[in-house]
Design an enzyme around this catalytic site. Structure first.
Site, PDB file in Angstrom:
ATOM      1  N   ALA A  69     -35.969 -95.026  36.368  1.00  0.00           N
ATOM      2  CA  ALA A  69     -35.783 -95.521  35.008  1.00  0.00           C
ATOM      3  C   ALA A  69     -36.504 -96.858  34.866  1.00  0.00           C
ATOM      4  O   ALA A  69     -36.745 -97.552  35.857  1.00  0.00           O
ATOM      5  CB  ALA A  69     -34.295 -95.683  34.729  1.00  0.00           C
ATOM      6  N   GLY A 113     -34.004 -92.658  39.520  1.00  0.00           N
ATOM      7  CA  GLY A 113     -33.935 -91.512  38.607  1.00  0.00           C
ATOM      8  C   GLY A 113     -34.998 -90.466  38.918  1.00  0.00           C
ATOM      9  O   GLY A 113     -34.811 -89.285  38.635  1.00  0.00           O
ATOM     10  N   GLU A 116     -33.551 -88.391  41.571  1.00  0.00           N
ATOM     11  CA  GLU A 116     -32.465 -87.602  40.962  1.00  0.00           C
ATOM     12  C   GLU A 116     -33.030 -86.440  40.151  1.00  0.00           C
ATOM     13  O   GLU A 116     -32.503 -85.327  40.177  1.00  0.00           O
ATOM     14  CB  GLU A 116     -31.601 -88.521  40.094  1.00  0.00           C
ATOM     15  CG  GLU A 116     -30.846 -89.521  40.954  1.00  0.00           C
ATOM     16  CD  GLU A 116     -30.140 -90.615  40.168  1.00  0.00           C
ATOM     17  OE1 GLU A 116     -30.781 -91.205  39.269  1.00  0.00           O
ATOM     18  OE2 GLU A 116     -28.956 -90.876  40.438  1.00  0.00           O
ATOM     19  N   GLU A 136     -31.317 -98.177  44.099  1.00  0.00           N
ATOM     20  CA  GLU A 136     -30.512 -98.875  43.096  1.00  0.00           C
ATOM     21  C   GLU A 136     -29.769-100.091  43.623  1.00  0.00           C
ATOM     22  O   GLU A 136     -29.588-101.066  42.905  1.00  0.00           O
ATOM     23  CB  GLU A 136     -29.516 -97.894  42.442  1.00  0.00           C
ATOM     24  CG  GLU A 136     -30.153 -96.906  41.473  1.00  0.00           C
ATOM     25  CD  GLU A 136     -30.679 -95.642  42.151  1.00  0.00           C
ATOM     26  OE1 GLU A 136     -30.766 -95.613  43.395  1.00  0.00           O
ATOM     27  OE2 GLU A 136     -31.001 -94.691  41.417  1.00  0.00           O
TER      28      GLU A 136
HETATM   29  N1  CO8 Z   1     -39.255 -99.870  36.125  1.00  0.00           N
HETATM   30  C1  CO8 Z   1     -40.121-100.698  35.505  1.00  0.00           C
HETATM   31  N2  CO8 Z   1     -41.350-100.968  35.948  1.00  0.00           N
HETATM   32  C2  CO8 Z   1     -41.731-100.413  37.104  1.00  0.00           C
HETATM   33  C3  CO8 Z   1     -40.884 -99.549  37.835  1.00  0.00           C
HETATM   34  C4  CO8 Z   1     -39.593 -99.277  37.292  1.00  0.00           C
HETATM   35  N3  CO8 Z   1     -38.722 -98.420  37.871  1.00  0.00           N
HETATM   36  N4  CO8 Z   1     -41.545 -99.123  38.921  1.00  0.00           N
HETATM   37  C5  CO8 Z   1     -42.742 -99.682  38.883  1.00  0.00           C
HETATM   38  N5  CO8 Z   1     -42.863-100.459  37.795  1.00  0.00           N
HETATM   39  C6  CO8 Z   1     -44.030-101.219  37.375  1.00  0.00           C
HETATM   40  C7  CO8 Z   1     -44.212-102.495  38.186  1.00  0.00           C
HETATM   41  O1  CO8 Z   1     -43.408-103.535  37.671  1.00  0.00           O
HETATM   42  C8  CO8 Z   1     -45.681-102.758  38.005  1.00  0.00           C
HETATM   43  O2  CO8 Z   1     -45.877-103.294  36.709  1.00  0.00           O
HETATM   44  P1  CO8 Z   1     -47.074-104.342  36.458  1.00  0.00           P
HETATM   45  O3  CO8 Z   1     -48.348-103.587  36.770  1.00  0.00           O
HETATM   46  O4  CO8 Z   1     -46.915-104.688  35.035  1.00  0.00           O
HETATM   47  O5  CO8 Z   1     -46.825-105.461  37.426  1.00  0.00           O
HETATM   48  C9  CO8 Z   1     -46.271-101.342  37.983  1.00  0.00           C
HETATM   49  O6  CO8 Z   1     -45.194-100.460  37.645  1.00  0.00           O
HETATM   50  C10 CO8 Z   1     -46.827-100.909  39.315  1.00  0.00           C
HETATM   51  O7  CO8 Z   1     -45.838-101.148  40.309  1.00  0.00           O
HETATM   52  P2  CO8 Z   1     -46.130-101.991  41.650  1.00  0.00           P
HETATM   53  O8  CO8 Z   1     -47.147-103.051  41.392  1.00  0.00           O
HETATM   54  O9  CO8 Z   1     -44.811-102.435  42.196  1.00  0.00           O
HETATM   55  O10 CO8 Z   1     -46.790-100.848  42.535  1.00  0.00           O
HETATM   56  P3  CO8 Z   1     -46.612-100.641  44.098  1.00  0.00           P
HETATM   57  O11 CO8 Z   1     -47.547 -99.536  44.447  1.00  0.00           O
HETATM   58  O12 CO8 Z   1     -46.729-101.908  44.842  1.00  0.00           O
HETATM   59  O13 CO8 Z   1     -45.072-100.135  44.280  1.00  0.00           O
HETATM   60  C11 CO8 Z   1     -43.129 -98.848  43.737  1.00  0.00           C
HETATM   61  C12 CO8 Z   1     -44.668 -98.942  43.663  1.00  0.00           C
HETATM   62  C13 CO8 Z   1     -42.708 -98.698  45.206  1.00  0.00           C
HETATM   63  C14 CO8 Z   1     -42.748 -97.620  42.959  1.00  0.00           C
HETATM   64  C15 CO8 Z   1     -42.507-100.142  43.201  1.00  0.00           C
HETATM   65  O14 CO8 Z   1     -43.065-100.401  41.922  1.00  0.00           O
HETATM   66  C16 CO8 Z   1     -41.017-100.042  43.043  1.00  0.00           C
HETATM   67  O15 CO8 Z   1     -40.300-100.228  44.008  1.00  0.00           O
HETATM   68  N6  CO8 Z   1     -40.566 -99.759  41.814  1.00  0.00           N
HETATM   69  C17 CO8 Z   1     -39.138 -99.775  41.512  1.00  0.00           C
HETATM   70  C18 CO8 Z   1     -38.514 -98.446  41.930  1.00  0.00           C
HETATM   71  C19 CO8 Z   1     -37.055 -98.452  41.625  1.00  0.00           C
HETATM   72  O16 CO8 Z   1     -36.300 -99.345  41.972  1.00  0.00           O
HETATM   73  N7  CO8 Z   1     -36.614 -97.381  40.966  1.00  0.00           N
HETATM   74  C20 CO8 Z   1     -35.215 -97.196  40.613  1.00  0.00           C
HETATM   75  C21 CO8 Z   1     -34.963 -97.696  39.239  1.00  0.00           C
HETATM   76  S1  CO8 Z   1     -33.255 -97.613  38.807  1.00  0.00           S
HETATM   77  C22 CO8 Z   1     -33.045 -96.028  38.326  1.00  0.00           C
HETATM   78  O17 CO8 Z   1     -33.930 -95.237  38.320  1.00  0.00           O
HETATM   79  C23 CO8 Z   1     -31.674 -95.666  37.863  1.00  0.00           C
HETATM   80  C24 CO8 Z   1     -31.806 -94.332  37.259  1.00  0.00           C
HETATM   81  C25 CO8 Z   1     -30.650 -93.885  36.556  1.00  0.00           C
HETATM   82  C26 CO8 Z   1     -30.966 -92.555  35.920  1.00  0.00           C
HETATM   83  C27 CO8 Z   1     -32.034 -92.655  34.905  1.00  0.00           C
HETATM   84  C28 CO8 Z   1     -32.245 -91.395  34.217  1.00  0.00           C
HETATM   85  C29 CO8 Z   1     -33.092 -91.526  33.028  1.00  0.00           C
END
Ligand code: CO8
Length: 263
Positions: A69, A113, A116, A136
């Site tokens: 998400a 998500g 999931e 999370e």
């Molecule tokens: N939300 C918002 N922005 C994100 C997310 C995210 N989940 N994941 C990546 N981005 C953005 C980054 O902020 C970055 O933005 P910008 O270019 O503006 O700086 C861009 O995407 C690229 O990301 P990275 O520079 O971090 O790229 P990397 O290759 O270094 O890393 C990762 C990729 C490993 C995916 C890393 O971005 C990461 O760890 N992302 C977060 C993943 C995460 O924590 N996901 C769980 C979110 S919570 C959740 O999903 C709860 C769900 C509940 C159910 C939802 C159902 C709809």
């Protein structure tokens, strides 16, 4: 008879593409995201209702199936707003109430998500580069779309605890070894091709049998053995009322390799 559903901007599954849309469409990016979100649930429902479609394949890019998400969007969400809108329900309900098989081809990150969503699929294929995770706790929260429950059922409590509590990522290879994925392919391309090939096979069988088969296997995840076996037997009995049971068995007896299914 199959459709490759590439939801690049699924509801709240937009993290990895959001930045791109912001860059390419600075003026309209919010409108584009809102439209994509509204469309994703209704697209799934429309595919489920379309008699020309037998199975749905869900995939992402080579880098990410879905990174979860949108954290920036969720950050200011209040309890009241989350509770009142039952945040997540419409999207996960649309995905888990499909009657046609849903296949996921997971390449790259499937986090939060995204993991999931992948676990909601009936058949999950991964490539070597897949990375499943439930990060999370690193955000001060917990899985909210069934992650803790489906992961524990798929890989057992011990491994699920490690994934959820330590943010350990699971590779595509491990996912297949542990029973999270049905299979692990060498490359992302092979993974998508494998999913499409499986969908094609499904499309070649009796669709009434396929729907019933999906229903009875899913029942095993939600009920005790005796009740599940009874449910299966009743559905099995019920299929003697279908035309396809007559068509399928007649074709076998007459050595006809290409039965024409009717339902
Ligand atoms: N939300 C918002 N922005 C994100 C997310 C995210 N989940 N994941 C990546 N981005 C953005 C980054 O902020 C970055 O933005 P910008 O270019 O503006 O700086 C861009 O995407 C690229 O990301 P990275 O520079 O971090 O790229 P990397 O290759 O270094 O890393 C990762 C990729 C490993 C995916 C890393 O971005 C990461 O760890 N992302 C977060 C993943 C995460 O924590 N996901 C769980 C979110 S919570 C959740 O999903 C709860 C769900 C509940 C159910 C939802 C159902 C709809």
């Amino acid at each position: 008879l199959t459709e490759d559903l590439r939801i690049e901007a699924n509801r709240a599954m937009i993290s990895m593409v959001k930045g791109n849309i912001e860059k390419t469409h600075p003026e309209q990016h919010q409108q584009i995201l809102n439209a994509a979100r509204a469309r994703s649930s209704s697209t799934l429902k429309a595919f489920d209702a379309d008699p020309a479609i037998a199975a749905i394949v869900l995939t992402g890019s080579d880098k990410a199936f879905a990174a979860g998400a949108d954290i920036a969007e969720m950050q200011p969400l209040t309890f009241g707003a989350a509770y009142a809108s039952d945040f997540i329900l419409d999207w996960s309900a649309a995905t888990t109430t499909l009657r046609k098989p849903l296949l996921a081809a997971v390449n790259g990150y499937a986090l939060g998500g995204g993991c999931e969503l992948a676990m909601m699929a009936d058949i999950l294929y991964a490539s070597r580069g897949a990375r499943f995770g439930q990060p999370e706790v690193t955000l001060g929260t917990i899985p909210g779309a069934g992650g803790s429950q489906r992961l524990a059922r798929a890989i057992g409590k011990a491994r699920a605890m490690e994934v959820v509590l330590t943010n350990r990522m699971v590779s595509g290879e491990e996912a297949a070894q542990w029973g999270l994925a049905a299979r692990c392919f060498e490359t992302a391309e092979e993974c998508v091709e494998g999913a499409l090939a499986a969908a094609e096979r499904i499309a070649g069988f009796s669709q009434v049998a396929i729907k019933a088969a999906k229903e009875v296997v899913n029942k095993s995840q939600e009920t005790g053995l005796r009740e599940g076996v009874e449910f299966e037997r009743r559905v099995f009995h019920g299929l003697f009322g279908s035309r396809d049971q007559k068509i399928g068995m007649k074709a076998f007896v007459e050595k006809d390799k290409n039965p024409k299914w009717e339902n």
